[in-house]
Design a protein around this motif. Structure first.
Motif, PDB file in Angstrom:
ATOM      1  N   ARG A   4      -7.272  -1.515   3.011  1.00  0.00           N
ATOM      2  CA  ARG A   4      -7.499  -0.249   3.708  1.00  0.00           C
ATOM      3  C   ARG A   4      -6.224   0.291   4.340  1.00  0.00           C
ATOM      4  NH1 ARG A   4     -11.510  -2.102   7.469  1.00  0.00           N
ATOM      5  NH2 ARG A   4     -11.867  -4.049   6.374  1.00  0.00           N
ATOM      6  N   GLY A   5      -5.111  -0.335   4.043  1.00  0.00           N
ATOM      7  CA  GLY A   5      -3.850   0.119   4.614  1.00  0.00           C
ATOM      8  C   GLY A   5      -2.869   0.536   3.537  1.00  0.00           C
ATOM      9  N   VAL A   6      -1.594   0.341   3.805  1.00  0.00           N
ATOM     10  CA  VAL A   6      -0.548   0.728   2.863  1.00  0.00           C
ATOM     11  C   VAL A   6      -0.626  -0.167   1.630  1.00  0.00           C
ATOM     12  CG1 VAL A   6       1.924   1.089   2.586  1.00  0.00           C
ATOM     13  CG2 VAL A   6       0.917   1.164   4.864  1.00  0.00           C
ATOM     14  N   LYS A   7      -0.514   0.442   0.464  1.00  0.00           N
ATOM     15  CA  LYS A   7      -0.450  -0.346  -0.770  1.00  0.00           C
ATOM     16  C   LYS A   7       0.991  -0.812  -0.949  1.00  0.00           C
ATOM     17  CE  LYS A   7      -4.367  -0.624  -3.091  1.00  0.00           C
ATOM     18  NZ  LYS A   7      -4.942  -1.138  -1.827  1.00  0.00           N
ATOM     19  N   LEU A   8       1.182  -2.111  -1.047  1.00  0.00           N
ATOM     20  CA  LEU A   8       2.524  -2.642  -1.240  1.00  0.00           C
ATOM     21  C   LEU A   8       2.750  -2.940  -2.718  1.00  0.00           C
ATOM     22  CD1 LEU A   8       2.663  -5.238   1.691  1.00  0.00           C
ATOM     23  CD2 LEU A   8       3.597  -2.921   1.675  1.00  0.00           C
ATOM     24  N   SER A   9       4.001  -2.845  -3.130  1.00  0.00           N
ATOM     25  CA  SER A   9       4.342  -3.263  -4.496  1.00  0.00           C
ATOM     26  C   SER A   9       4.369  -4.793  -4.531  1.00  0.00           C
ATOM     27  CB  SER A   9       5.719  -2.728  -4.873  1.00  0.00           C
ATOM     28  OG  SER A   9       6.718  -3.412  -4.144  1.00  0.00           O
ATOM     29  N   GLY A  10       4.419  -5.340  -5.736  1.00  0.00           N
ATOM     30  CA  GLY A  10       4.467  -6.799  -5.872  1.00  0.00           C
ATOM     31  C   GLY A  10       5.649  -7.405  -5.140  1.00  0.00           C
ATOM     32  N   GLY A  11       6.801  -6.764  -5.263  1.00  0.00           N
ATOM     33  CA  GLY A  11       7.995  -7.283  -4.618  1.00  0.00           C
ATOM     34  C   GLY A  11       7.904  -7.211  -3.096  1.00  0.00           C
ATOM     35  N   GLN A  12       7.245  -6.160  -2.599  1.00  0.00           N
ATOM     36  CA  GLN A  12       7.076  -6.029  -1.147  1.00  0.00           C
ATOM     37  C   GLN A  12       6.125  -7.093  -0.602  1.00  0.00           C
ATOM     38  OE1 GLN A  12       5.888  -1.899  -1.050  1.00  0.00           O
ATOM     39  NE2 GLN A  12       7.950  -1.210  -0.514  1.00  0.00           N
ATOM     40  N   ARG A  13       5.050  -7.330  -1.340  1.00  0.00           N
ATOM     41  CA  ARG A  13       4.110  -8.384  -0.917  1.00  0.00           C
ATOM     42  C   ARG A  13       4.814  -9.728  -0.857  1.00  0.00           C
ATOM     43  NH1 ARG A  13      -1.429  -7.052  -1.903  1.00  0.00           N
ATOM     44  NH2 ARG A  13      -1.957  -9.227  -2.174  1.00  0.00           N
TER      45      ARG A  13
END
Ligand code: ADP
Ligand code: MG
Length: 306
Positions: free
Chosen positions: A192-201
């Motif tokens: 329900r928040g910001v969608k992160l990219s794989g690298g950000q996660r």
């Protein structure tokens, strides 16, 4: 795939001490429950911070009759030693990690950390010794700050920022803004928040691990989902996270583990080769075949195994 992601969820929750607290977990993870709740021995010891010596001694484990597992596996890892683990999918790599976390008890042999049999220490104190980054680390519907703080609930703001900086996450965190207008470390992550990219996660997960500062770091295919540009950034963060730790790195990309102290190759729950990158190349066995197949890119571990 179901099994894998379930295992990853259990592992994340185990490490965050959420066994008894599953209602807390959001992101659709509420349906997950541990495979079975192991109980602590009545006289279980509290494990103080360990040096990080790990011994698998003649370990045997099977999920069920005729199902995969670990077969008579012996592996001694010195404190601070960095081990790479490779093998085709289904070889037993993640099972090894699950046993180290004591998500399951071994059926034969023993696993010891600094000489302490895992069955003789409290699960809570065992899991304090281990930080883990997996290919799909869970993000919770909380502020970025709190997602990192799961690594160490009593961390100060300065410690959180320092961990995020070491993990190469600080700069992108400052640019986050969620739909409710919260930004930076206040921005909420998760479904329900910001969608992160794989690298950000991955970098949030690494920040969590760096903050936890556990003597043992486990990376389970932590970079497999990343493209090579992002991987370069994550590599720097990984190197920082590994400093001074005993490391078990399960990797799909051989480049990730070639530099480590020792590489073990697993097949059907057994170690079939072990040695340094150079020694294994010189040996001309399975690892050398993987290396030749990979030719600088992502693998074909499964293809090379055939
Ligand atoms: P890897 O991580 O090397 O891909 P795993 O350790 O996940 O392999 O799996 C090793 C073997 O155990 C495989 O045959 C897999 O199907 C089986 N396995 C893994 N998890 C479970 C489970 N929860 N229940 C039953 N079998 C499992
Ligand atoms: Mg696995």
């Amino acid at each position: 795939a179901m099994r894998l992601s379930q295992m990853t969820g259990w592992v994340s929750m185990a490490l965050m001490g959420m066994w008894g607290n599953i209602g807390e977990v959001e992101d659709g993870m509420k349906t997950l429950s541990p495979p079975h709740a192991l109980t602590d021995a009545p006289d279980a010891k509290v494990l103080d911070r360990v040096a990080g010596e790990i011994a698998f001694d003649g370990v045997g484990f099977a999920y069920g009759r005729d199902e995969g597992g670990i077969d008579d596996l012996t592996l001694r890892i010195a404190p601070g030693e960095k081990i790479g683990i490779i093998g085709a999918s289904g070889a037993g790599k993640s099972t090894l990690v699950a046993l180290l976390l004591r998500l399951y008890d071994v059926e034969r042999g023993a696993i010891r950390i600094d000489g302490h049999d895992l069955r003789e220490v409290t699960q809570e104190s065992l899991r304090r010794q281990i930080a883990m980054v997996t290919q799909e680390t869970a993000m919770f519907n909380r502020a970025a700050r709190d997602n990192i703080r799961y690594g160490r609930p009593d961390a100060t703001e300065a410690e959180i920022v320092a961990a995020a900086t070491a993990a190469e996450a600080h700069d992108f965190i400052l640019t986050l803004r969620d739909h409710a207008g919260r930004s930076g470390y206040d921005a909420h992550l998760g479904e329900r928040g910001v969608k992160l990219s794989g690298g950000q996660r991955q970098r949030i997960a690494l920040a969590r691990a760096i903050l936890k500062d556990a003597p043992i770091l486990v990376l389970d295919e932590a970079t497999s989902a990343l493209d090579s540009e992002v991987e370069a950034q994550v590599q720097a963060a990984l190197a920082r996270a590994m400093e001074g730790k005993t490391v078990l790195a399960i990797a799909h990309r051989l480049s990730t583990i070639a530099e480590l102290d020792r590489i073990i190759v697993i097949e059907d729950g057994r170690i079939i080769e072990e040695g340094s990158h150079d020694a294994l190349l010189a040996k001309g066995g399975r690892y050398a075949r993987y290396w030749a197949h990979q030719s600088g890119g992502v693998l074909g571990l499964d293809e090379a195994a055939e």
